[in-house]
Enzyme design. Sequence first.
Site, PDB file in Angstrom:
ATOM      1  N   TYR A  37      -8.526 -67.660  28.310  1.00 56.68           N
ATOM      2  CA  TYR A  37      -9.847 -67.545  28.935  1.00 56.68           C
ATOM      3  C   TYR A  37     -10.864 -68.489  28.303  1.00 56.68           C
ATOM      4  CZ  TYR A  37      -7.479 -63.214  30.086  1.00 56.68           C
ATOM      5  OH  TYR A  37      -6.566 -62.294  30.493  1.00 56.68           O
ATOM      6  N   TYR A 165      -7.816 -53.145  34.959  1.00 56.87           N
ATOM      7  CA  TYR A 165      -7.250 -54.450  34.605  1.00 56.87           C
ATOM      8  C   TYR A 165      -5.735 -54.296  34.542  1.00 56.87           C
ATOM      9  CZ  TYR A 165      -5.716 -58.619  32.266  1.00 56.87           C
ATOM     10  OH  TYR A 165      -5.040 -59.775  31.980  1.00 56.87           O
ATOM     11  N   ASP A 266      -0.254 -47.667  34.635  1.00 59.08           N
ATOM     12  CA  ASP A 266      -0.165 -48.854  33.781  1.00 59.08           C
ATOM     13  C   ASP A 266      -0.574 -48.441  32.369  1.00 59.08           C
ATOM     14  OD1 ASP A 266      -0.551 -51.183  32.382  1.00 59.08           O
ATOM     15  OD2 ASP A 266      -1.662 -52.221  33.958  1.00 59.08           O
ATOM     16  N   LYS A 295       2.507 -54.580  25.597  1.00 57.71           N
ATOM     17  CA  LYS A 295       1.670 -54.726  24.398  1.00 57.71           C
ATOM     18  C   LYS A 295       2.317 -54.203  23.102  1.00 57.71           C
ATOM     19  CE  LYS A 295      -2.694 -56.103  26.039  1.00 57.71           C
ATOM     20  NZ  LYS A 295      -3.096 -55.883  27.431  1.00 57.71           N
TER      21      LYS A 295
END
Length: 443
Positions: A37, A165, A266, A295
Site C-alpha cells: 500500500y 476486509y 473469515d 495469518k
Amino acid sequence: MAQNIIVNLIPNKNFTSEHILTKKDLTFDQQHIWHPYTSAINPLPCYEVTGAEGVYIHLATGEKLVDGVSSWWTAIHGYNHPKLNQAVKSQVDEFSHVMFGGLTHKPAIDLCRTLVDITPQGLDRVFLADSGSVSVEVAMKMALQYWACQGNSRKHRFISPRNGYHGDTFAAMSVCDPINGMHSLFSDVLTQQIFSPAPQTRFDKQWNEDDIKPLEQLIQAHHNELAALIIEPIVQNAGGMRIYHPEYLKRCRQLCNDYDILLICDEIATGFGRTGKLFACEHADVSPDILCLGKALTGGYMTLAATLCSEDVAQGVCQGEPGVFMHGPTFMGNALACSVANASLKIIQQNDWQTQVFQIERQLRAELERCIHLEVVADVRVIGAIGVVECKSALNVAELQKAFVQQGVWIRPFGKLVYIMPPYIINPKQLSQLTQAIYDALK
Ligand SMILES: *Cc1c(COP(=O)(O)O)cnc(C)c1O
C-alpha cells in the site's frame, strides 16, 4: 524528498557492516520495489531490519523495538522461536515441497487433522491455500460452485456487512467495504455484491434487536440470488477494527439457515486465540459452512492459509459436472509451511495461550482506558489481545511511526486508528511500553 529517504541512521557497532544497507541499496529499494500500500512516486520511509527475537524487532541502526503488530498479526509466539525454527530445519532436510496433485505427505495430513479437530464443529474438509486472499477466493468459489452444482446458478452473489476486509484479490475485494476497498476505482470490473450496514451493538453492551433488521431485510429481498454471507466473526479488522455483539453473528447463522444461504466466516485475523477464544465464532457458539484461516497459522514464519468446509458443502460442490473442485495452487500443501504450522499449533495446544491472552486483555483495558481523555481520541476498545484507540481524524502515519520508533516500539497506525496486536508471549513491562508509547504519541 528528505522525508522519503529510507531511514538509515548511524550504523551501530554491534552489527557487521554487511547488515547495513548501502546508499545504493536504499536507492534501489525506493526506485524498484513495491512495499505494501505505498506509492512508487512518493514512498513512505522504511526501516532496515537485521534480526528479530521474542517480541523484539532489531533495526540496523541499533534500536530494539517491541513489536505491537506481530508482523500483521501473525507472529503470536514471537520471533526466532526455537521450536518453530527446528520444525523448518528438520523439514528442509527431508524435502521442502512436492506438488500436491497426486502426492501427499505427513506434514499436510497432520496439519489438516489438527485443523479439523480444533475448529468449530462440522468443518471436516480442508483446502490448503497459499495466502489469506486466496483462501477467500477458494471459499467464494466453493459457494458459487456449490449452488451451480445444485442447478441453482441464480445464487451467484454475496452479501456482507460494511467495514469488512477480506483481502486484495478481485473476488475478495468485491466483498470488502466499498469505501475502504475503493470500489469506485474498479467499479467496471468488480462483481457488484450486496452490503448491509456494519453491526452497531458493541461486544459488551446490551444487544439491540434493531441491529440485525437491515441485514434481515436485504436477505429477505435477495436470498434467491445469494450464494453466501461472508463476515469476519466478532472483530472487523482491517476495515475499521470494530468489535461487535456475538448475537449479531448468531443471527447471521440463523438467517443463513432460514433462507438457504451459506455462511462463510473469515477468521484469518481472529483465529488461533487472538480474541480470547481459539476461534472468534466460539463467542457466539456458531459453526459456519465455510471457514477461512491464515495469518497466525504458521506462527508468522511463512505464508499459508486454509479454507475448511462442511461435508455437505464438499459433497455439493462435487455433484454432477465437473465433479471436482476447480482450484489447485502450485504450492498447495507446501511441506515447510505445514511443518511450521504444526509446530505452532502444538505450542497453542500445549501452552497457556488463554492465560496469556486474558492477561494481555486485562492490562490493555487498564492501560489504554486513559487515552479516552485525550483531546484527539474518539474511542478506546479492547478484546483479547487486541487494543484499539480510534482518533477523531486521520493520522499522519510517517510522523507517528517515527515517534514510535524513537520510543522503542513498532506500531503501525492506519486511517484514524492506532491499534496493537502483540505476540502472546509479551510480558507486562513490554506491553506497558506499547500502551505508554500510544498515550505519549497521542498526547
Ligand atoms: C489479512 C486478511 C486477509 C488477507 O490475507 P492475505 O494473506 O494478506 O492475503 C483476509 N481476510 C482477513 C480478515 C484478513 O485480516
